[in-house]
Motif scaffolding. Structure first.
Motif, PDB file in Angstrom:
ATOM      1  N   LYS A  27      45.951  -7.701 -25.846  1.00 40.66           N
ATOM      2  CA  LYS A  27      44.906  -8.763 -25.686  1.00 40.66           C
ATOM      3  C   LYS A  27      43.868  -9.395 -26.922  1.00 40.66           C
ATOM      4  O   LYS A  27      44.215  -7.894 -27.730  1.00 40.66           O
ATOM      5  N   LEU A  28      43.923 -10.190 -27.112  1.00 38.67           N
ATOM      6  CA  LEU A  28      42.653 -10.692 -28.017  1.00 38.67           C
ATOM      7  C   LEU A  28      41.439 -10.747 -27.565  1.00 38.67           C
ATOM      8  O   LEU A  28      40.761 -11.206 -26.358  1.00 38.67           O
ATOM      9  N   ILE A  29      40.737 -10.007 -28.015  1.00 35.34           N
ATOM     10  CA  ILE A  29      39.581  -9.174 -27.435  1.00 35.34           C
ATOM     11  C   ILE A  29      38.403 -10.238 -28.509  1.00 35.34           C
ATOM     12  O   ILE A  29      38.572  -9.114 -29.769  1.00 35.34           O
ATOM     13  N   ILE A  30      37.657 -10.459 -29.277  1.00 34.53           N
ATOM     14  CA  ILE A  30      36.911 -11.065 -29.886  1.00 34.53           C
ATOM     15  C   ILE A  30      35.044 -10.802 -29.178  1.00 34.53           C
ATOM     16  O   ILE A  30      34.854 -11.128 -28.976  1.00 34.53           O
ATOM     17  N   ALA A  31      34.022 -10.121 -30.161  1.00 32.84           N
ATOM     18  CA  ALA A  31      32.896  -9.821 -30.249  1.00 32.84           C
ATOM     19  C   ALA A  31      31.982 -10.668 -30.627  1.00 32.84           C
ATOM     20  O   ALA A  31      32.107 -10.277 -32.414  1.00 32.84           O
ATOM     21  N   VAL A  32      30.979 -11.547 -30.855  1.00 28.78           N
ATOM     22  CA  VAL A  32      30.526 -12.011 -31.286  1.00 28.78           C
ATOM     23  C   VAL A  32      28.937 -11.695 -30.778  1.00 28.78           C
ATOM     24  O   VAL A  32      28.449 -11.555 -29.779  1.00 28.78           O
ATOM     25  N   ASP A  33      28.015 -10.931 -31.657  1.00 29.11           N
ATOM     26  CA  ASP A  33      26.761 -11.048 -32.019  1.00 29.11           C
ATOM     27  C   ASP A  33      25.564 -11.214 -33.042  1.00 29.11           C
ATOM     28  O   ASP A  33      25.612 -11.995 -33.743  1.00 29.11           O
ATOM     29  N   GLY A  34      24.546 -11.026 -32.673  1.00 22.05           N
ATOM     30  CA  GLY A  34      23.582 -11.992 -33.148  1.00 22.05           C
ATOM     31  C   GLY A  34      21.928 -12.254 -32.601  1.00 22.05           C
ATOM     32  O   GLY A  34      21.681 -12.496 -31.306  1.00 22.05           O
ATOM     33  N   PRO A  35      21.085 -12.622 -33.223  1.00 22.08           N
ATOM     34  CA  PRO A  35      20.444 -12.950 -33.276  1.00 22.08           C
ATOM     35  C   PRO A  35      20.115 -14.019 -32.071  1.00 22.08           C
ATOM     36  O   PRO A  35      20.759 -15.206 -32.260  1.00 22.08           O
ATOM     37  N   ALA A  36      18.883 -14.959 -31.807  1.00 20.80           N
ATOM     38  CA  ALA A  36      18.068 -15.566 -30.580  1.00 20.80           C
ATOM     39  C   ALA A  36      18.783 -17.013 -31.931  1.00 20.80           C
ATOM     40  O   ALA A  36      17.787 -17.202 -33.527  1.00 20.80           O
ATOM     41  N   GLU A  49      18.589  -0.358 -16.092  1.00 19.03           N
ATOM     42  CA  GLU A  49      19.599  -0.244 -15.249  1.00 19.03           C
ATOM     43  C   GLU A  49      19.925  -1.794 -15.084  1.00 19.03           C
ATOM     44  O   GLU A  49      20.796  -1.931 -14.690  1.00 19.03           O
ATOM     45  N   VAL A  50      18.893  -2.537 -16.121  1.00 16.26           N
ATOM     46  CA  VAL A  50      19.446  -4.377 -15.066  1.00 16.26           C
ATOM     47  C   VAL A  50      20.910  -4.255 -16.924  1.00 16.26           C
ATOM     48  O   VAL A  50      21.757  -4.719 -15.992  1.00 16.26           O
ATOM     49  N   ARG A  51      20.880  -3.578 -18.064  1.00 18.19           N
ATOM     50  CA  ARG A  51      22.006  -3.644 -18.901  1.00 18.19           C
ATOM     51  C   ARG A  51      23.126  -3.016 -18.382  1.00 18.19           C
ATOM     52  O   ARG A  51      24.199  -3.027 -18.359  1.00 18.19           O
ATOM     53  N   GLU A  52      23.183  -1.574 -17.127  1.00 20.09           N
ATOM     54  CA  GLU A  52      23.639  -1.428 -16.934  1.00 20.09           C
ATOM     55  C   GLU A  52      25.057  -1.654 -15.887  1.00 20.09           C
ATOM     56  O   GLU A  52      25.610  -2.073 -16.266  1.00 20.09           O
ATOM     57  N   GLU A  53      23.964  -2.570 -14.508  1.00 23.39           N
ATOM     58  CA  GLU A  53      24.561  -3.645 -13.715  1.00 23.39           C
ATOM     59  C   GLU A  53      25.326  -4.509 -14.943  1.00 23.39           C
ATOM     60  O   GLU A  53      26.777  -5.331 -14.710  1.00 23.39           O
ATOM     61  N   MET A  54      24.982  -5.467 -16.125  1.00 24.42           N
ATOM     62  CA  MET A  54      25.349  -6.863 -16.461  1.00 24.42           C
ATOM     63  C   MET A  54      26.552  -5.756 -17.209  1.00 24.42           C
ATOM     64  O   MET A  54      27.879  -6.810 -17.512  1.00 24.42           O
ATOM     65  N   VAL A  55      26.274  -4.930 -18.161  1.00 23.61           N
ATOM     66  CA  VAL A  55      27.373  -4.614 -18.258  1.00 23.61           C
ATOM     67  C   VAL A  55      28.674  -3.971 -18.093  1.00 23.61           C
ATOM     68  O   VAL A  55      29.841  -4.527 -18.057  1.00 23.61           O
ATOM     69  N   ASP A  66      24.912  -6.972 -27.708  1.00 15.07           N
ATOM     70  CA  ASP A  66      25.409  -5.157 -27.859  1.00 15.07           C
ATOM     71  C   ASP A  66      26.933  -5.998 -27.656  1.00 15.07           C
ATOM     72  O   ASP A  66      27.785  -4.253 -27.053  1.00 15.07           O
ATOM     73  N   ILE A  67      27.740  -6.557 -28.120  1.00 11.04           N
ATOM     74  CA  ILE A  67      28.898  -6.776 -27.249  1.00 11.04           C
ATOM     75  C   ILE A  67      30.200  -5.803 -28.382  1.00 11.04           C
ATOM     76  O   ILE A  67      30.489  -5.133 -27.721  1.00 11.04           O
ATOM     77  N   GLY A  68      29.671  -5.905 -29.889  1.00 12.29           N
ATOM     78  CA  GLY A  68      30.528  -4.940 -30.484  1.00 12.29           C
ATOM     79  C   GLY A  68      29.871  -3.757 -30.765  1.00 12.29           C
ATOM     80  O   GLY A  68      30.937  -2.538 -31.100  1.00 12.29           O
ATOM     81  N   THR A  69      28.842  -3.987 -30.118  1.00 13.67           N
ATOM     82  CA  THR A  69      28.401  -1.882 -30.549  1.00 13.67           C
ATOM     83  C   THR A  69      27.966  -1.747 -29.001  1.00 13.67           C
ATOM     84  O   THR A  69      28.685  -0.650 -28.629  1.00 13.67           O
ATOM     85  N   VAL A  70      28.549  -1.887 -28.034  1.00 11.75           N
ATOM     86  CA  VAL A  70      28.220  -1.359 -27.016  1.00 11.75           C
ATOM     87  C   VAL A  70      29.373  -1.685 -25.144  1.00 11.75           C
ATOM     88  O   VAL A  70      29.600  -1.342 -25.279  1.00 11.75           O
ATOM     89  N   VAL A  71      29.546  -3.110 -25.663  1.00 12.82           N
ATOM     90  CA  VAL A  71      30.147  -3.764 -24.419  1.00 12.82           C
ATOM     91  C   VAL A  71      31.517  -3.383 -24.349  1.00 12.82           C
ATOM     92  O   VAL A  71      32.574  -3.486 -24.144  1.00 12.82           O
ATOM     93  N   LEU A  72      31.624  -3.690 -26.175  1.00 15.50           N
ATOM     94  CA  LEU A  72      33.775  -4.240 -25.776  1.00 15.50           C
ATOM     95  C   LEU A  72      33.581  -3.310 -27.053  1.00 15.50           C
ATOM     96  O   LEU A  72      33.931  -3.793 -28.725  1.00 15.50           O
ATOM     97  N   LEU A  81      18.855  -4.738 -30.583  1.00 15.19           N
ATOM     98  CA  LEU A  81      20.516  -5.488 -31.730  1.00 15.19           C
ATOM     99  C   LEU A  81      20.826  -5.499 -32.734  1.00 15.19           C
ATOM    100  O   LEU A  81      19.645  -4.860 -33.755  1.00 15.19           O
ATOM    101  N   ARG A  82      21.993  -4.997 -32.837  1.00 15.84           N
ATOM    102  CA  ARG A  82      22.208  -4.280 -34.350  1.00 15.84           C
ATOM    103  C   ARG A  82      23.699  -5.095 -34.789  1.00 15.84           C
ATOM    104  O   ARG A  82      24.779  -5.336 -33.941  1.00 15.84           O
ATOM    105  N   LYS A  83      23.872  -4.498 -35.873  1.00 16.58           N
ATOM    106  CA  LYS A  83      25.393  -5.468 -36.788  1.00 16.58           C
ATOM    107  C   LYS A  83      25.701  -3.657 -36.808  1.00 16.58           C
ATOM    108  O   LYS A  83      25.769  -3.329 -37.232  1.00 16.58           O
TER     109      LYS A  83
END
Ligand code: CDP
Length: 220
Positions: A5-14, A104-110, A128-134, A190-192
């Motif tokens: 599968k192709l999974i791409i994570a994108v993070d960054g500030p507002a 707990e909000v993050r746990e649910e969303m993740v 937090d996609i590249g660091t935590v979610v995926l 938020l971290r690179k």
């Protein structure tokens, strides 16, 4: 890597351009786009509508128990109602980071986000996609821009949407505040991630950024 599968994570500030870029990449590669910020925003909308303070974690967790958030055809639904316009209002911008820092909000969303990533090829954007979610994503991008440029873009967007009495200075202060909460929170700040490619969009067009990313991934 994540199997075939192709999974791409994108993070960054507002305001860095994550969602605009991610949507275009999704279209080019014919994969699904998932906007995780929209999920935190939808819960925040419900918090505000119920007159709950965004710092009142206890009431927010209670409210979350009876909340459903889902995507249908790329549109976000809160308790069965489409809310993609309302979640972009400035009152949501200014409260979402308080809601998103609750563990707990993050746990649910993740857990919902990981579930969404199981069935399709996807590009997912957030903080937090590249660091935590995926963490096993095939490609990770960290999209940035100077804070002045991000505030300029967000100010223009708000004015175009009809928020009349808002100055650039105010938007700049609001973005700086949100950056601070997002990058200093205890859970999943938020971290690179070390294995992500950084794309600075400050002096680039959307097309240039999209081309840069496609090139990094090995062409269309
Ligand atoms: O569009 P913009 O970059 O302004 O924000 P967004 O991506 O819609 O995210 C809104 C807020 O949700 C962020 O400022 C974070 O506080 C939170 N968020 C998060 O904590 N984790 C994510 N994966 C996505 C968003």
């Amino acid at each position: 890597m994540s199997g075939d599968k192709l999974i791409i994570a994108v993070d960054g500030p507002a305001g860095a351009g994550k969602s605009t870029i991610a949507k275009k990449i999704a279209k080019i590669l014919e994969i699904e786009y998932i906007d995780t910020g929209a999920m935190y925003r939808a819960l925040t909308l419900k918090v505000i509508k119920n007159g709950i303070d965004s710092k009142d974690s206890e009431s927010i967790l209670k409210l979350m128990e009876s909340t459903s958030i889902c995507f249908k055809d790329n549109k976000i639904y809160l308790d069965g109602t489409r809310v993609d316009k309302e979640i972009r209002e400035n009152i949501i911008n200014n409260n979402v980071s308080n809601v998103a820092k609750i563990r707990e909000v993050r746990e649910e969303m993740v857990s919902m986000q990981r579930e969404l990533s199981k069935s399709n090829n996807i590009i997912m954007d957030g903080r937090d996609i590249g660091t935590v979610v995926l963490p096993n994503a095939n490609f990770k991008f960290f999209i940035t821009a100077s804070v002045e440029e991000r505030a300029k873009r967000r100010h223009k967007e708000l004015i175009e949407k009809g928020e009349k009495n808002i100055s650039y200075k105010q938007v700049l202060a609001e973005i700086q505040k949100r950056d601070k909460i997002d990058s200093t929170r205890e859970v999943a700040p938020l971290r690179k991630s070390f294995d992500s490619y950084e794309i600075d969009t400050t002096n680039k067009t959307v097309e240039e950024c999209v081309d840069e990313i496609i090139t990094i991934m090995g062409g269309r």
